[in-house]
Design an enzyme around this catalytic site. Structure first.
Site, PDB file in Angstrom:
ATOM      1  N   ASN A  23     -32.169  94.114  -3.255  1.00 34.20           N
ATOM      2  CA  ASN A  23     -32.118  95.342  -4.047  1.00 34.20           C
ATOM      3  C   ASN A  23     -32.939  95.247  -5.324  1.00 34.20           C
ATOM      4  O   ASN A  23     -33.438  96.259  -5.823  1.00 34.20           O
ATOM      5  CB  ASN A  23     -30.661  95.700  -4.367  1.00 34.20           C
ATOM      6  CG  ASN A  23     -29.896  96.141  -3.128  1.00 34.20           C
ATOM      7  OD1 ASN A  23     -30.501  96.545  -2.133  1.00 34.20           O
ATOM      8  ND2 ASN A  23     -28.583  96.040  -3.158  1.00 34.20           N
ATOM      9  N   ASP A 121     -29.823 102.702   5.839  1.00 38.37           N
ATOM     10  CA  ASP A 121     -28.555 102.625   6.567  1.00 38.37           C
ATOM     11  C   ASP A 121     -27.922 103.999   6.738  1.00 38.37           C
ATOM     12  O   ASP A 121     -27.969 104.844   5.840  1.00 38.37           O
ATOM     13  CB  ASP A 121     -27.569 101.720   5.812  1.00 38.37           C
ATOM     14  CG  ASP A 121     -27.968 100.264   5.875  1.00 38.37           C
ATOM     15  OD1 ASP A 121     -28.554  99.867   6.886  1.00 38.37           O
ATOM     16  OD2 ASP A 121     -27.678  99.527   4.922  1.00 38.37           O
ATOM     17  N   ASP A 321     -21.523  97.035  -1.504  1.00 36.66           N
ATOM     18  CA  ASP A 321     -22.172  96.301  -0.417  1.00 36.66           C
ATOM     19  C   ASP A 321     -21.343  95.125   0.086  1.00 36.66           C
ATOM     20  O   ASP A 321     -21.637  94.581   1.160  1.00 36.66           O
ATOM     21  CB  ASP A 321     -23.546  95.793  -0.868  1.00 36.66           C
ATOM     22  CG  ASP A 321     -24.600  96.887  -0.863  1.00 36.66           C
ATOM     23  OD1 ASP A 321     -24.328  97.953  -0.290  1.00 36.66           O
ATOM     24  OD2 ASP A 321     -25.685  96.684  -1.435  1.00 36.66           O
TER      25      ASP A 321
END
EC number: 2.5.1.7
Length: 436
Positions: A23, A121, A321
């Site tokens: 990220n 996603d 996450d």
């Protein structure tokens, strides 16, 4: 399409080093577009999503040279801004969620930025309003083509600093706005800004390039615009999501594992959240040592004795996450846990695969699940399953490594999007996993 064959129930042992943070890399790589000078970036993870972004930058005209494992030099001195209007870009940009963050740098430096609806996603609605409202506040004109889902912002006369209160503490939204504001005329203040370590890293890198950003690490950023930025060298942090994944793996497989060079000071509440599950973690320098939990691990209740609730929240809260990892680890804990996934309404839908493996999970609604731990008295059973997204994929992989028998995981490209050479690294600590 690849698959993993996994023989579960094997105790692992050894050292494992986390990759560079995915990220952070997505933000840092986009920032190279802000300067015509050379930018050196180290510890870039070799994963599908990052490699796609590097390819996209190359197609935009950025000169890219790989100088070593995880190390690259970028120079954006001949950017082909017209590439943004090609069909090739629409296809390429739409396959990657992180591509949205090229818009801020391009808008700031070239006066325009376009992007197709980004991929990523399928975990629920992921709005882009924060990004574009920020650009509009800086003086850009926004347009959207509904037929081909193509977004555009333009500011031919340049951007102007502004005061703004973000409608949500979006990490990518904050990053995009900051990258646009560093070259805007005047001062910009961003309140309710995200303050994750990866966003802090971006701000530190931009300041090294000559930007003037204060308030780094808080939710109020002040940016004094400058005329141009120069080159720099930057090192990406270790991936906190991968670190949390290895903690969960160690507990579920009753393994003795040392996670190397984790940058403890940037892990926030992650270690203590796993300790609430009863997992023993030891700090050894900048490493995490996890002993084999041969007697299992017991969930702590709240002070009043009520069921432990683990929920996600913006930093410094617990990252969403890692909720999938926590959920899997809870299936073999001693005690019950309520998992509350606030941000994405589809992220818990992989629990049916765990239920098929014998886990006791009650899905209350799209955002909440109660997990009743087995305390290892009933081992999960091997099965065939498919990885729906990156984080659910690694969670299912951990479940398979702890299960009795041979499991098959399909659609492993989802796992490869976020985890570097995961099968090789797992085999190095004793896992029986084969890529087919």
């Amino acid at each position: 399409m690849g698959i993993f064959k996994i023989e579960g129930g094997i105790s692992l042992k050894g050292d494992i080093t986390p990759q560079g943070a995915k990220n952070e890399a997505l933000q840092i790589l986009c920032a190279v577009l802000l300067t015509p000078e050379k930018v050196i970036i180290n510890n870039i993870p070799d994963i599908i999503d990052i490699n796609k972004l590097i390819t996209l930058l190359g197609n935009l005209g950025v000169k890219i040279q790989k100088t070593g494992s995880g190390s690259y030099t970028f120079q954006a001195d001949e950017v082909n801004i017209n590439y943004l209007e090609t069909e090739a870009f629409k296809k390429e940009g739409g396959s990657l969620r992180g591509s949205i963050m090229i818009v801020g740098p391009l808008l700031a430096r070239f006066g325009k930025g376009y992007i197709p609806k980004p991929g990523g996603d399928k975990i629920g609605r992921r709005r882009l309003d924060t990004h574009f409202e920020g650009f509009i506040n800086l003086g850009a004109k926004f347009r959207y083509n509904r037929e081909d889902h193509f977004y555009g912002v333009e500011a031919p006369k340049g951007l102007k600093g502004a005061d703004m209160l973000l409608d949500e503490a979006s990490v990518t939204g904050t990053a995009n706005i900051v990258m646009a504001a560093v070259l805007a005329k005047g001062k910009t203040t961003v309140y309710n800004a995200a303050c994750e370590p990866y966003l802090q890293q971006l701000c530190k890198m931009l300041n090294c390039m000559g930007a003037k950003i204060t308030g780094v690490g808080s939710n109020l950023l002040a940016i004094e615009g400058v005329e141009n930025l120069g080159g720099c060298e930057h090192r990406i942090l270790p991936d906190m999501i991968e670190i949390g994944s290895w903690i969960g793996l160690a507990a579920m497989t009753k393994s003795e594992i040392t996670i190397k060079d984790v940058s403890w000071d940037n892990l926030g509440v992650i270690p203590n959240t796993f300790r609430k599950l009863g997992i023993t973690l030891e700090r050894r320098g900048d490493d995490i040592y996890i002993p084999a939990h041969v007697d299992g691990y017991e969930v702590k209740t709240d002070i009043d004795g009520s069921i432990l609730t683990i929920a996600d929240a913006p930093w410094p809260g617990f990252t969403p996450d890692l909720l999938s990892i926590v959920l899997v680890v809870a299936t073999q804990a001693r005690g019950d846990i309520l998992i509350h996934q606030k941000m994405f309404e589809s992220r818990l839908f992989f629990v049916d695969k765990l239920i098929d493996m014998g886990a006791k999970i009650m899905l209350c609604d799209p955002h909440r699940a109660v997990v009743m731990g087995h305390d290892f008295k009933s081992q999960l059973k091997a099965t065939t399953m498919s990885s729906p997204d990156i984080r659910a994929g690694i969670s299912l992989l951990i479940a398979a490594l702890s299960a009795k028998g041979t499991s098959t995981i399909q659609n492993i490209e989802q796992i490869d999007r976020g985890y570097e050479r995961i099968d090789e690294r797992l085999r190095a600590i004793g896992a029986n996993i084969v890529r087919a």
